[in-house]
Design a protein around this motif. Structure first.
Motif, short mmCIF file in Angstrom:
data_model
loop_
_atom_site.label_atom_id
_atom_site.label_comp_id
_atom_site.label_asym_id
_atom_site.label_seq_id
_atom_site.Cartn_x
_atom_site.Cartn_y
_atom_site.Cartn_z
N GLN A 105 -0.03 22.06 -5.15
CA GLN A 105 1.60 22.16 -4.94
C GLN A 105 1.37 23.90 -4.60
OE1 GLN A 105 4.40 20.65 -7.97
NE2 GLN A 105 3.24 19.34 -8.30
N SER A 106 0.75 24.46 -5.42
CA SER A 106 0.70 26.08 -5.41
C SER A 106 0.23 26.41 -3.92
CB SER A 106 -0.06 26.65 -6.36
OG SER A 106 -0.42 28.11 -6.17
N ALA A 107 -0.93 25.79 -3.46
CA ALA A 107 -1.45 25.92 -2.32
C ALA A 107 -0.71 25.73 -1.02
CB ALA A 107 -2.66 25.15 -2.26
N VAL A 108 0.01 24.56 -1.32
CA VAL A 108 1.35 24.11 -0.18
C VAL A 108 2.26 25.13 -0.21
CG1 VAL A 108 3.19 22.63 0.44
CG2 VAL A 108 0.87 21.66 -0.48
N TYR A 109 2.95 25.64 -1.25
CA TYR A 109 3.92 26.86 -1.23
C TYR A 109 3.38 27.86 -0.41
CZ TYR A 109 5.97 23.95 -5.01
OH TYR A 109 6.13 22.53 -5.83
N SER A 110 2.19 28.31 -0.82
CA SER A 110 1.70 29.40 -0.30
C SER A 110 1.23 29.55 1.06
CB SER A 110 0.48 30.22 -1.21
OG SER A 110 -0.40 29.12 -0.96
N GLY A 111 1.18 28.44 1.87
CA GLY A 111 0.89 28.15 3.22
C GLY A 111 -0.62 28.32 3.29
N GLU A 112 -1.47 28.16 2.04
CA GLU A 112 -2.81 28.09 2.24
C GLU A 112 -3.32 27.10 2.83
OE1 GLU A 112 -6.66 28.86 -0.68
OE2 GLU A 112 -4.64 28.83 -1.56
N ILE A 113 -2.95 26.05 2.58
CA ILE A 113 -3.45 24.46 3.01
C ILE A 113 -3.06 24.38 4.51
CG2 ILE A 113 -3.12 21.84 3.09
CD1 ILE A 113 -3.01 21.98 -0.04
N TYR A 136 0.89 -1.18 -0.07
CA TYR A 136 0.00 0.17 -0.06
C TYR A 136 0.96 1.44 -0.22
CZ TYR A 136 1.09 -0.11 5.13
OH TYR A 136 1.60 0.16 6.16
N LEU A 137 0.29 2.17 -0.73
CA LEU A 137 1.08 3.47 -0.50
C LEU A 137 0.68 4.35 0.92
CD1 LEU A 137 0.40 5.57 -3.94
CD2 LEU A 137 2.43 4.29 -3.21
N ARG A 138 1.73 4.70 1.09
CA ARG A 138 1.77 5.60 2.58
C ARG A 138 2.26 6.97 2.41
NH1 ARG A 138 6.69 4.28 5.65
NH2 ARG A 138 7.71 2.80 4.37
N ALA A 139 2.34 7.75 3.42
CA ALA A 139 2.74 9.06 3.46
C ALA A 139 4.00 9.29 2.99
CB ALA A 139 2.43 10.28 4.64
N ALA A 140 5.09 8.20 3.45
CA ALA A 140 6.33 8.41 2.90
C ALA A 140 6.53 8.33 1.50
CB ALA A 140 7.14 7.17 3.83
N HIS A 141 5.90 7.69 0.88
CA HIS A 141 6.04 7.62 -0.65
C HIS A 141 6.06 8.99 -1.16
CE1 HIS A 141 5.15 3.09 0.09
NE2 HIS A 141 6.14 3.14 -0.90
N VAL A 142 5.11 9.85 -0.63
CA VAL A 142 4.76 11.02 -1.32
C VAL A 142 5.85 12.21 -0.91
CG1 VAL A 142 2.99 12.94 -1.65
CG2 VAL A 142 2.25 10.36 -1.29
N GLN A 143 6.74 12.53 -1.80
CA GLN A 143 7.85 13.77 -1.49
C GLN A 143 7.27 14.95 -1.91
OE1 GLN A 143 10.87 12.34 0.11
NE2 GLN A 143 9.49 10.61 0.42
N PRO A 144 8.20 15.89 -1.32
CA PRO A 144 7.71 17.18 -1.81
C PRO A 144 7.70 17.52 -3.21
CG PRO A 144 9.28 17.28 0.02
CD PRO A 144 9.25 15.73 -0.59
N HIS A 145 7.14 18.56 -3.71
CA HIS A 145 7.01 18.96 -5.08
C HIS A 145 6.47 17.93 -6.12
CE1 HIS A 145 9.46 21.85 -3.14
NE2 HIS A 145 10.40 20.95 -2.94
N GLY A 146 5.66 17.20 -5.63
CA GLY A 146 4.79 16.35 -6.45
C GLY A 146 5.34 15.10 -6.81
N GLU A 159 12.66 28.04 -5.25
CA GLU A 159 11.83 29.00 -5.07
C GLU A 159 11.04 29.62 -6.44
OE1 GLU A 159 13.80 32.28 -3.36
OE2 GLU A 159 14.09 31.11 -1.46
N ARG A 160 11.94 29.21 -7.40
CA ARG A 160 11.71 29.71 -9.03
C ARG A 160 10.42 28.65 -9.27
NH1 ARG A 160 9.81 31.83 -13.05
NH2 ARG A 160 10.24 30.80 -15.12
N ARG A 161 10.65 27.46 -9.20
CA ARG A 161 9.74 26.28 -9.29
C ARG A 161 8.18 26.69 -8.74
NH1 ARG A 161 6.99 21.48 -8.29
NH2 ARG A 161 7.73 19.73 -9.84
N ALA A 162 8.39 26.90 -7.53
CA ALA A 162 7.17 27.45 -6.62
C ALA A 162 6.31 28.46 -7.37
CB ALA A 162 7.36 27.48 -5.31
N ALA A 163 7.12 29.47 -7.41
CA ALA A 163 6.51 30.90 -8.13
C ALA A 163 5.97 30.53 -9.64
CB ALA A 163 7.73 31.92 -8.17
N LEU A 164 6.80 29.66 -10.47
CA LEU A 164 6.18 29.35 -11.58
C LEU A 164 4.94 28.59 -11.76
CD1 LEU A 164 6.78 29.11 -14.58
CD2 LEU A 164 7.94 27.05 -14.22
#
Length: 409
Positions: A116-124, A32-42, A392-397
């Motif tokens: 991803q955008s919502a994570v970067y901005s702190g919205e989530i 089964y997939l778990r949280a550890a399989h999901v890394q930052p930036h998608g 930072e460039r990736r997040a802004a893009l």
């Protein structure tokens, strides 16, 4: 810009609670997939150790994973998600994750980039703030609003970001490889100097079982238990300093973790570490989980702290036990079922052979290695700075594109 709740464009499903034992005849043991399989930036990392649990026929149907799905972390690193580009037959997913399955007219890649955008901005994070562990529940995910574009626009945005972020990710990957090369060369240099090996010494498998092979003849030999004495000092009701951690890259340092293992509310039984003592995580020695402290503070009660005899220069000890030869040796003598939880017992550690060069040579070696590792640390800092700028460039893009501030063809 018009926005729409995720529940309008995708079905949100929570994964299965852990079930280690079989409860019915139709259940099968599946990974089964778990949280550890999901890394930052998608990024989905299937090289992370997978676990198995029991799934019934109905659960295998309801909790399958298909190309186009998005998996999202529900607790801890809330909102972190990854897009599945391929079917994962025979896999389920744990309740630490949510599965978003795009409906007709929606693109899973676009949903993933919105998150991803919502994570970067702190919205989530803002909507999941909690006293303990934050949770991005299925209800919160369903209500969470993302930009409302038609399917053609979603696909165009996703394809554009796939290319652009792919190039950035490739560059970041090269920087990670460069950093690992720096660390590897530093570790090899530490081994050669700390053991007094000839420049052309060839590393071989016997080094892991005979750590003193090849050392200069005029050096003495000792055992860990003769020159390293465990400290029994505990915090009690008055910690002498802050919480410390033991990094495989840097040794003993201030604990600045915001997630993962942290101190409990009662730290009275935590071990005290003093400057000049050797601190060791006995379940991480085969990864460099030890080092001589320059700080006063406290460490996990599961760790150990040792006083070092006057026959050793503490800086030399620090480099010696973090060398590749000792890391390999600790891996050979450690015991345990799980690869990342291999323990070295105090008895076995006490019998570990240790080289004992003349004190003046120890000081000279420590001086050379302090200088060499400082240079490597400076290069690693530059690599880390470049990586941070790219992220930072990736997040802004991503944010500019999904919100329409930057148009794509």
């Amino acid at each position: 810009m018009k926005v729409v709740p995720i529940a309008v464009v995708a079905d949100v499903t929570l994964g299965k609670m852990l079930q280690p034992t079989r409860k019915s005849d139709d259940e099968r043991l599946l990974p089964y997939l778990r949280a550890a399989h999901v890394q930052p930036h998608g990024r989905l990392d299937l090289s992370v150790e997978s676990n198995e649990m029991w799934f019934s026929d109905q659960e295998r149907t309801m909790l399958d994973l298909r190309a186009g799905d998005v998996v999202v972390v529900e607790g801890g690193a809330v909102g972190r998600g990854a897009y599945l580009s391929e079917d994962m037959p025979g896999w389920g997913f744990q309740n630490a994750l949510l599965r978003l399955r795009a409906r007709d007219g929606a693109d899973g890649r676009f949903i993933s980039y919105c998150l991803q955008s919502a994570v970067y901005s702190g919205e989530i994070e803002a909507i999941c703030t909690a006293v303990s562990i934050a949770h991005f529940t299925a209800e919160k995910v369903g209500r969470f609003r993302i930009p409302d574009h038609d399917h053609t626009t979603q696909r165009a945005i996703a394809e554009y970001l796939d290319v652009e972020t792919g190039e950035i990710d490739a560059t970041i990957g090269k920087l990670d490889e460069l950093a690992e090369t720096f660390r590897h060369r530093a570790t090899e240099l530490i081994t050669r100097l700390a053991f007094g090996l000839a420049p052309k010494h060839i590393r071989n498998a016997t080094d892991a079982h005979s750590p003193l092979s090849g050392i200069p003849e005029h050096w003495e030999r000792t055992k860990f238990g003769y020159d390293f004495t465990e400290s029994a000092e505990r915090n009690s009701d008055d910690p002498p300093g802050p919480l410390l951690s033991i990094s495989e890259y840097r040794g003993v340092e201030l604990n600045t973790r915001t997630e993962g293992q942290q101190a409990s509310l009662d730290v009275s039984k935590y071990r005290v570490v003093r400057p000049g003592q050797l601190a060791a995580n006995m379940m991480w020695l085969n990864h460099g989980g030890l080092g001589v402290s320059s700080l006063t503070g406290y460490i996990s009660p599961d760790y150990k702290a040792f006083w070092i005899s006057d026959r050793f220069e503490p800086r030399y000890v620090h480099h010696l036990f973090r060398s590749s030869r000792y890391i390999d040796y600790f891996a050979a003598i450690a015991t345990g079922v799980r690869p990342n939880a291999q323990r070295v017992t105090k008895t076995v550690l006490g019998a570990t052979p240790v080289p004992l060069p003349p004190l003046d040579e120890q000081v000279r070696i420590a001086d050379e290695l302090d200088d060499a590792t400082a240079r490597v640390d400076a290069m690693l800092a530059k690599v880390a700075e470049l990586k941070s700028l790219l992220l930072e460039r990736r997040a802004a893009l991503v944010t500019d594109v999904v919100t329409g501030r930057k148009e794509v063809a």
